[in-house]
Scaffold this motif. Structure first.
Motif, mmCIF file in Angstrom:
data_model
loop_
_atom_site.group_PDB
_atom_site.id
_atom_site.type_symbol
_atom_site.label_atom_id
_atom_site.label_comp_id
_atom_site.label_asym_id
_atom_site.label_seq_id
_atom_site.Cartn_x
_atom_site.Cartn_y
_atom_site.Cartn_z
ATOM 1 N N GLN A 11 0.841 -1.197 0.000
ATOM 2 C CA GLN A 11 0.000 0.000 0.000
ATOM 3 C C GLN A 11 0.875 1.247 0.000
ATOM 4 O O GLN A 11 1.893 1.310 0.678
ATOM 5 C CB GLN A 11 -0.926 0.017 1.220
ATOM 6 C CG GLN A 11 -1.993 -1.060 1.198
ATOM 7 C CD GLN A 11 -3.026 -0.868 2.297
ATOM 8 O OE1 GLN A 11 -3.038 0.132 3.003
ATOM 9 N NE2 GLN A 11 -3.908 -1.844 2.446
ATOM 10 N N ASP A 12 0.457 2.238 -0.763
ATOM 11 C CA ASP A 12 1.066 3.578 -0.768
ATOM 12 C C ASP A 12 2.520 3.575 -1.208
ATOM 13 O O ASP A 12 3.318 4.394 -0.740
ATOM 14 C CB ASP A 12 0.949 4.229 0.621
ATOM 15 C CG ASP A 12 -0.480 4.264 1.134
ATOM 16 O OD1 ASP A 12 -1.376 4.437 0.305
ATOM 17 O OD2 ASP A 12 -0.678 4.099 2.351
ATOM 18 N N CYS A 13 2.906 2.658 -2.096
ATOM 19 C CA CYS A 13 4.278 2.637 -2.598
ATOM 20 C C CYS A 13 4.337 1.747 -3.835
ATOM 21 O O CYS A 13 3.385 1.030 -4.154
ATOM 22 C CB CYS A 13 5.258 2.144 -1.538
ATOM 23 S SG CYS A 13 4.951 0.479 -0.941
ATOM 24 N N GLY B 277 9.125 4.790 -3.250
ATOM 25 C CA GLY B 277 8.023 5.642 -3.686
ATOM 26 C C GLY B 277 7.293 6.299 -2.543
ATOM 27 O O GLY B 277 6.188 6.812 -2.724
ATOM 28 N N ASN B 278 7.908 6.301 -1.355
ATOM 29 C CA ASN B 278 7.306 6.949 -0.187
ATOM 30 C C ASN B 278 8.429 7.269 0.799
ATOM 31 O O ASN B 278 9.407 6.522 0.899
ATOM 32 C CB ASN B 278 6.268 6.043 0.467
ATOM 33 C CG ASN B 278 5.251 6.809 1.305
ATOM 34 O OD1 ASN B 278 5.605 7.762 1.989
ATOM 35 N ND2 ASN B 278 3.994 6.386 1.242
ATOM 36 N N SER B 279 8.284 8.361 1.538
ATOM 37 C CA SER B 279 9.310 8.762 2.505
ATOM 38 C C SER B 279 8.972 8.332 3.922
ATOM 39 O O SER B 279 9.738 8.624 4.842
ATOM 40 C CB SER B 279 9.502 10.286 2.469
ATOM 41 O OG SER B 279 8.285 10.951 2.792
ATOM 42 N N LYS B 280 7.843 7.646 4.106
ATOM 43 C CA LYS B 280 7.434 7.180 5.424
ATOM 44 C C LYS B 280 7.294 5.657 5.416
ATOM 45 O O LYS B 280 6.937 5.053 4.398
ATOM 46 C CB LYS B 280 6.092 7.810 5.842
ATOM 47 C CG LYS B 280 6.119 9.328 5.930
ATOM 48 C CD LYS B 280 7.021 9.815 7.054
ATOM 49 C CE LYS B 280 6.970 11.338 7.164
ATOM 50 N NZ LYS B 280 7.889 11.853 8.197
ATOM 51 N N PRO B 281 7.542 5.008 6.544
ATOM 52 C CA PRO B 281 7.456 3.542 6.588
ATOM 53 C C PRO B 281 6.021 3.040 6.621
ATOM 54 O O PRO B 281 5.081 3.790 6.913
ATOM 55 C CB PRO B 281 8.195 3.193 7.894
ATOM 56 C CG PRO B 281 7.996 4.393 8.760
ATOM 57 C CD PRO B 281 8.009 5.576 7.830
ATOM 58 N N VAL B 282 5.891 1.756 6.325
ATOM 59 C CA VAL B 282 4.603 1.052 6.383
ATOM 60 C C VAL B 282 4.749 -0.078 7.394
ATOM 61 O O VAL B 282 5.794 -0.724 7.469
ATOM 62 C CB VAL B 282 4.222 0.505 4.991
ATOM 63 C CG1 VAL B 282 2.939 -0.323 5.067
ATOM 64 C CG2 VAL B 282 4.077 1.642 3.990
ATOM 65 N N LEU B 283 3.687 -0.315 8.174
ATOM 66 C CA LEU B 283 3.727 -1.362 9.196
ATOM 67 C C LEU B 283 2.691 -2.431 8.874
ATOM 68 O O LEU B 283 1.510 -2.130 8.674
ATOM 69 C CB LEU B 283 3.454 -0.764 10.585
ATOM 70 C CG LEU B 283 3.611 -1.710 11.774
ATOM 71 C CD1 LEU B 283 5.041 -2.231 11.874
ATOM 72 C CD2 LEU B 283 3.217 -1.012 13.072
ATOM 73 N N THR C 296 2.197 10.908 1.815
ATOM 74 C CA THR C 296 3.614 11.159 1.503
ATOM 75 C C THR C 296 4.094 10.350 0.309
ATOM 76 O O THR C 296 5.300 10.165 0.130
ATOM 77 C CB THR C 296 4.493 10.851 2.732
ATOM 78 O OG1 THR C 296 4.228 9.509 3.187
ATOM 79 C CG2 THR C 296 4.224 11.825 3.859
ATOM 80 N N VAL C 297 3.182 9.852 -0.507
ATOM 81 C CA VAL C 297 3.572 9.100 -1.703
ATOM 82 C C VAL C 297 4.322 10.009 -2.666
ATOM 83 O O VAL C 297 3.851 11.096 -3.007
ATOM 84 C CB VAL C 297 2.340 8.486 -2.384
ATOM 85 C CG1 VAL C 297 2.734 7.812 -3.697
ATOM 86 C CG2 VAL C 297 1.665 7.487 -1.463
ATOM 87 N N ASN C 298 5.511 9.579 -3.070
ATOM 88 C CA ASN C 298 6.351 10.366 -3.977
ATOM 89 C C ASN C 298 7.317 9.409 -4.666
ATOM 90 O O ASN C 298 8.135 8.769 -4.009
ATOM 91 C CB ASN C 298 7.113 11.445 -3.202
ATOM 92 C CG ASN C 298 7.897 12.379 -4.113
ATOM 93 O OD1 ASN C 298 8.180 12.074 -5.268
ATOM 94 N ND2 ASN C 298 8.245 13.552 -3.587
ATOM 95 N N HIS C 299 7.235 9.300 -5.977
ATOM 96 C CA HIS C 299 8.043 8.312 -6.695
ATOM 97 C C HIS C 299 9.534 8.629 -6.632
ATOM 98 O O HIS C 299 10.364 7.774 -6.954
ATOM 99 C CB HIS C 299 7.590 8.223 -8.148
ATOM 100 C CG HIS C 299 7.938 9.427 -8.984
ATOM 101 N ND1 HIS C 299 7.168 10.574 -8.977
ATOM 102 C CD2 HIS C 299 8.976 9.674 -9.830
ATOM 103 C CE1 HIS C 299 7.703 11.465 -9.786
ATOM 104 N NE2 HIS C 299 8.801 10.944 -10.314
ATOM 105 N N GLN D 220 11.045 9.433 -3.813
ATOM 106 C CA GLN D 220 11.484 9.169 -2.442
ATOM 107 C C GLN D 220 11.584 7.664 -2.184
ATOM 108 O O GLN D 220 10.998 6.855 -2.904
ATOM 109 C CB GLN D 220 10.527 9.807 -1.434
ATOM 110 C CG GLN D 220 10.559 11.317 -1.426
ATOM 111 C CD GLN D 220 11.889 11.858 -0.944
ATOM 112 O OE1 GLN D 220 12.604 11.217 -0.188
ATOM 113 N NE2 GLN D 220 12.238 13.052 -1.405
ATOM 114 N N ALA D 221 12.330 7.323 -1.123
ATOM 115 C CA ALA D 221 12.459 5.920 -0.710
ATOM 116 C C ALA D 221 13.012 5.873 0.704
ATOM 117 O O ALA D 221 13.784 6.749 1.112
ATOM 118 C CB ALA D 221 13.379 5.149 -1.653
#
Length: 427
Positions: A248-250, A271-277, A292-295, A297-298
């Motif tokens: 999700q979101d990446c 593709g995102n600057s924040k983590p996913v749990l 914070t989805v941004n292609h 970023q990583a």
């Protein structure tokens, strides 16, 4: 009979007096005589009191360094803060690689160089000895129609199981029965994502109840792969259950880390600057970041700082701590040169060390002081990124494209050159 000789006072009285002194006075007392020096060095409360106002690096309870006295812990931590260390080149080669390493319990060093996984022991001083390996192995190779190699991108070690994620899209799992002997191949999964057309960039493993579960991710795949294999079953049988879990979101996975209970998976997305749990037991996402989805970023590397906090570093050079109970950011700092951060490690308390994208540079941060770094270390004479690092309270190991370096902080600060690149020096 009255006396003016302080040495005749009981040791308990002397300790009470010494505990009321400032650091400058303690230094004078220690230089007076051996008796006073030994009393001061042996009293933990003095050094624990001084340690409250400074950054002190800690060790995991299961390591032998956890038994360090508070005097030595404070002394060595001061060397970290002031850039006082001795550098040693552990390995050097003439081919560019993207290595990965783990300094397991500060006793065994595991290092991936190309398609080879190598194990090194420590010497009698507790330092890694890379002159001779305990064992080395080549991961299985699958021939692809492109230019990819079977180099190891990342590996993870849990409960005597080593899982290697490879750039040819495969995963190899090994069982370690004896640290000094070459491990046995447990499982080889040939096509993890997109039928093997993309590399495996992140791996994790759960080994409980005679069941081996491998989790893989790729920066170019929108899915996670969960493979379950019965421990001890032949790898040639190919009998494992595979389940794809949509992200999700990446657009992919750069890194991942399981918590100590192996029930929550922190994902560093591409593709995102924040983590996913992700909850491994229920298969549900506990924390997402749609805003914070941004292609561009990583999250390049991600770790568990403690049971409730995730530590991660980003392509844009930020280091952050996220509290999973509130889904809120509790700490944020940036690389002093605003370079990308490739890897990160925590001591579980306040010390955070990140490897930057340039000049073989590592940066020390204090989790209690957001916005500023504590010290920088140029670990090798090389413009390479630090692809991976590991550290304990006495040493820092960094891996770059053509070598491996050790920074030993357990040295005499009076006789060792200081390489101070802290914030106040630049200001």
């Amino acid at each position: 009979m009255a006396t003016d000789n302080i040495l005749l006072l009981p040791v308990d009285i002397l300790i009470v007096i010494f505990r009321k002194l400032e650091m400058t006075e303690i230094r004078c007392i220690m230089s007076t005589c051996k008796t006073f020096r030994n009393i001061v060095k042996g009293d933990h409360k003095i050094w624990r009191t001084f340690s409250r106002d400074t950054l002190v690096l800690m060790d995991a309870p299961e390591t032998r360094l956890a038994a360090l006295s508070w005097y030595n812990r404070y002394r060595i931590s001061r060397n970290w803060l002031h850039g006082c260390f001795k550098t040693k080149s552990l390995l050097h080669h003439y081919t560019n690689y993207m290595p990965w390493l783990t300094y397991h319990n500060s006793e065994i060093l595991y290092l991936s160089v190309g398609s080879e996984l190598v194990c090194y022991k420590t010497d009698n001083k507790g330092l890694p000895s890379c002159s001779k390996s305990l064992w080395r192995l080549d991961v299985p190779k699958v021939v692809r129609q492109d230019v990819r190699t079977n180099d190891i991108s990342r590996f993870v070690i849990k409960n005597n199981v080593v899982v290697c994620g490879n750039r040819d899209g495969c995963v190899a799992a090994y069982r370690i029965t004896d640290t000094r002997k070459k491990p046995k191949l447990e499982c080889h999964i040939k096509d993890c994502h997109d039928e093997g057309h993309v590399e495996v960039t992140a791996v994790e493993v759960v080994d409980v109840r005679d069941q081996l579960s491998i989790i893989t991710g790729s920066s170019d795949s929108p899915d996670l792969l969960l493979c379950t294999l019965r421990s001890g079953r032949s790898s040639a049988s190919g009998s494992y259950n595979a389940v794809n879990v949509p992200l999700q979101d990446c657009s992919g996975t750069k890194s991942m880390a399981l918590n100590a209970m192996s029930d929550k998976l922190a994902i560093g997305p591409n593709g995102n600057s924040k983590p996913v749990l992700f909850d491994v037991t229920t298969g549900k996402y506990l924390m997402t970041s749609p805003t914070t989805v941004n292609h561009r970023q990583a999250v390049r590397d991600i770790r568990w700082h403690n049971d409730n906090t995730i530590l991660h570093v980003t392509h844009s050079g930020f280091m952050e701590l996220m509290d999973i109970r509130t889904n809120q950011e509790v700490y944020r700092s940036r690389d002093p040169f605003q370079s990308s951060l490739y890897c990160v490690k925590s001591d579980g308390m306040n010390a955070l060390v990140a490897g930057s994208a340039e000049y073989s540079r590592c940066v020390l941060f204090d989790a209690r002081k957001a916005g500023n770094y504590v010290q920088m270390y140029f670990t090798q004479r090389n413009t390479s990124p630090v692809y991976c690092l590991d550290f304990d309270s006495t040493k820092l190991i960094s891996a770059v494209d053509r070598g491996l370096a050790l920074l030993n902080f357990n040295v005499d600060s009076g006789s060792q050159e200081h390489k101070d690149y802290s914030g106040h020096v630049f200001h």
